[in-house]
Structure formats: structure tokens, C-alpha cells
Design a protein around this motif. Structure first.
Motif, PDB file in Angstrom:
ATOM      1  N   GLN A   1       3.655 -11.005  -8.223  1.00  0.00           N
ATOM      2  CA  GLN A   1       2.315 -11.576  -8.250  1.00  0.00           C
ATOM      3  C   GLN A   1       1.334 -10.893  -7.299  1.00  0.00           C
ATOM      4  O   GLN A   1       0.157 -10.742  -7.642  1.00  0.00           O
ATOM      5  N   PRO A   2       1.759 -10.468  -6.094  1.00  0.00           N
ATOM      6  CA  PRO A   2       0.805  -9.745  -5.225  1.00  0.00           C
ATOM      7  C   PRO A   2       0.223  -8.506  -5.900  1.00  0.00           C
ATOM      8  O   PRO A   2      -0.956  -8.207  -5.730  1.00  0.00           O
TER       9      PRO A   2
ATOM     10  N   LEU B   1       0.826  -1.209   0.000  1.00  0.00           N
ATOM     11  CA  LEU B   1       0.000   0.000   0.000  1.00  0.00           C
ATOM     12  C   LEU B   1       0.859   1.259   0.000  1.00  0.00           C
ATOM     13  O   LEU B   1       0.516   2.252  -0.656  1.00  0.00           O
ATOM     14  N   GLN B   2       1.964   1.234   0.724  1.00  0.00           N
ATOM     15  CA  GLN B   2       2.863   2.397   0.744  1.00  0.00           C
ATOM     16  C   GLN B   2       3.473   2.645  -0.631  1.00  0.00           C
ATOM     17  O   GLN B   2       3.587   3.800  -1.074  1.00  0.00           O
ATOM     18  N   THR B   3       3.861   1.579  -1.307  1.00  0.00           N
ATOM     19  CA  THR B   3       4.429   1.724  -2.651  1.00  0.00           C
ATOM     20  C   THR B   3       3.409   2.318  -3.606  1.00  0.00           C
ATOM     21  O   THR B   3       3.694   3.270  -4.347  1.00  0.00           O
TER      22      THR B   3
ATOM     23  N   VAL C   1       1.560  -5.808 -17.078  1.00  0.00           N
ATOM     24  CA  VAL C   1       2.959  -6.249 -17.199  1.00  0.00           C
ATOM     25  C   VAL C   1       3.868  -5.403 -16.319  1.00  0.00           C
ATOM     26  O   VAL C   1       4.746  -5.914 -15.608  1.00  0.00           O
ATOM     27  N   ALA C   2       3.667  -4.077 -16.342  1.00  0.00           N
ATOM     28  CA  ALA C   2       4.492  -3.183 -15.532  1.00  0.00           C
ATOM     29  C   ALA C   2       4.281  -3.437 -14.044  1.00  0.00           C
ATOM     30  O   ALA C   2       5.236  -3.415 -13.254  1.00  0.00           O
ATOM     31  N   VAL C   3       3.023  -3.696 -13.647  1.00  0.00           N
ATOM     32  CA  VAL C   3       2.751  -4.007 -12.253  1.00  0.00           C
ATOM     33  C   VAL C   3       3.458  -5.290 -11.848  1.00  0.00           C
ATOM     34  O   VAL C   3       4.059  -5.387 -10.773  1.00  0.00           O
TER      35      VAL C   3
END
Length: 229
Positions: free
Chosen positions: A226-227, A198-200, A218-220
Motif C-alpha cells: 500500500q505505501p 526511495l532506495q528500492t 498492480v505491479a507496484v
């Protein structure tokens, strides 16, 4: 398909209040931990208004005027969870035992017995109240949408088919990643991973379901694994 979700906010508090109904209108906070590390584990809205905060020590909580403190009761929580399942099963034979504070039920075809989805949601909330718990209830075309709506919106929510993304888009990301009771190492690891994720996302300016859904998958995956996906 059509599903409903019953979610009990502040479940540890609701479990205590269910066993002590005279506390229903009081600011109640639940303590958990091993002395001397006893802290506020859950509290209702009235307790927040009194100055209570999750993680506050017992000594700090005792300085909050009017705050009613109770130890966490796993027995009361188990009884409340059983009542929550009973509530769902009194409407549908297909019930998912999702979490201590959450159950999901298949309500497809129940309109003939109980009326439209809004009426079913209202009756589910009334039944939960009769069993001693105040719950949010949501109905939607898939179980995840129903669950997040119940966890994210107060009271009764009905999401028409095809309107899930539009309706849920405004919800804050913590609803997507609910916390877990801090009772063992696995839960602590989960809580820490949740905070970091969440902080990221917050640093990226991503704070709602809609903003997260707009990110390239893809970027995520490359940045959060995977999270994140």
C-alpha cells in the motif's frame, strides 16, 4: 476549485531566524538531540555552503568556518507555525493545518478580493515575509498538487487547471515522501520506511513523479504494498 499552499523550507531554521532577525543573512544550523548525541537537525543554504550537513555532530559542525549554531527551539517553532496559520487565515476562512511547515488554503472565489492566483500567491509570500518567514507558495486546482509544487519548486508557482501532471512530473520522489523530525519511535520508523522505499525505487531507475506514475499500479502494489500505491 482552487487551492494555495504555503511551505516554509528549513522550518526549524526559519523559526530560529524569526526570533533572531539579525541571523537572516547568516549561515545558520539548528542542533537537536541529547548530549553527547547532539547533531545538526536543519540548516539553511548558506550553512550548506559552509560545509554543514544534516546528521553532522556538534563537534564536526564547529569546524565549519562561519557556521552559526543554535539549539532547536520548539517554542520558536510553535510561534512560527501560529504565524503561518495567521498568514493563511488572513486570506481565506478555509485553512488546513497540514504540517508544522505547511498550510493549505481554499482560494476559490478570492479573485474578486485579491486578484488572479499569481497575485494571491505573491501576496501570501509577502505576508509570510512580513511575519518573519521566507516561504514558497503554490496555487493549483487541488490541494495535493499545490502542496507538492510548494515543496518542490522555489518561490511562486501557479499550475493551470489540467497541467498538474505535466508540471509536477519533473519533481524528484523525495518531495512526495517528506521526512519527519526524529523525535520519537514512530517518526524513526517512518524515516526508515521512507529510506527503504526511495532506495528500492532508485534501484528500479524511478526517480521522478512522472516515472512513478508510469508504473502499473498492480505491479507496484505487489512489490511495494500500500505505501507504494
Amino acid at each position: 476549485m482552487l487551492f494555495a499552499c504555503i511551505y516554509v523550507p528549513n522550518f526549524p531554521v526559519e523559526a530560529v531566524v524569526r526570533s533572531e532577525p539579525m541571523l537572516r543573512e547568516q549561515p545558520v544550523a539548528v542542533l537537536h538531540g541529547t548530549p553527547p548525541l547532539v547533531k545538526l537537525f536543519a540548516l539553511n543554504e548558506r550553512a550548506c555552503a559552509c560545509g554543514g550537513e544534516i546528521g553532522m555532530t556538534k563537534l564536526q559542525a564547529e569546524t565549519c568556518s562561519g557556521l552559526v549554531l543554535r539549539p532547536r527551539s520548539l517554542l520558536a517553532e510553535a510561534a512560527a507555525h501560529a504565524a503561518l496559520l495567521d498568514c493563511a487565515q488572513s486570506f481565506s476562512p478555509i485553512v488546513e493545518d497540514t504540517a508544522a511547515d505547511t498550510v493549505i488554503l481554499d482560494i476559490e472565489g478570492l479573485e474578486r478580493l485579491f486578484g488572479p492566483p499569481a497575485a494571491i500567491a505573491r501576496d501570501l509570500a509577502r505576508r509570510a515575509s512580513d511575519l518573519g518567514m521566507e516561504a514558497n507558495v503554490a496555487a493549483a486546482a487541488n490541494p495535493d498538487a499545490a502542496m507538492h509544487a510548494a515543496r518542490g519548486f522555489y518561490g511562486l508557482t501557479v499550475i493551470p487547471c489540467g497541467k498538474g501532471a505535466e508540471r509536477l512530473g519533473e519533481l524528484p520522489l523525495p518531495v512526495l515522501l517528506p521526512g519527519l523530525p526524529d523525535k520519537n519511535l514512530a517518526d524513526r520508523n517512518h524515516a526508515e520506511a521512507r529510506r527503504e522505499l526511495l532506495q528500492t525505487l532508485d534501484r528500479w531507475g524511478v526517480r521522478t513523479f512522472r516515472a512513478l506514475a508510469a508504473l502499473p499500479e498492480v505491479a507496484v502494489s505487489e512489490r511495494l504494498g500500500q505505501p507504494g500505491v
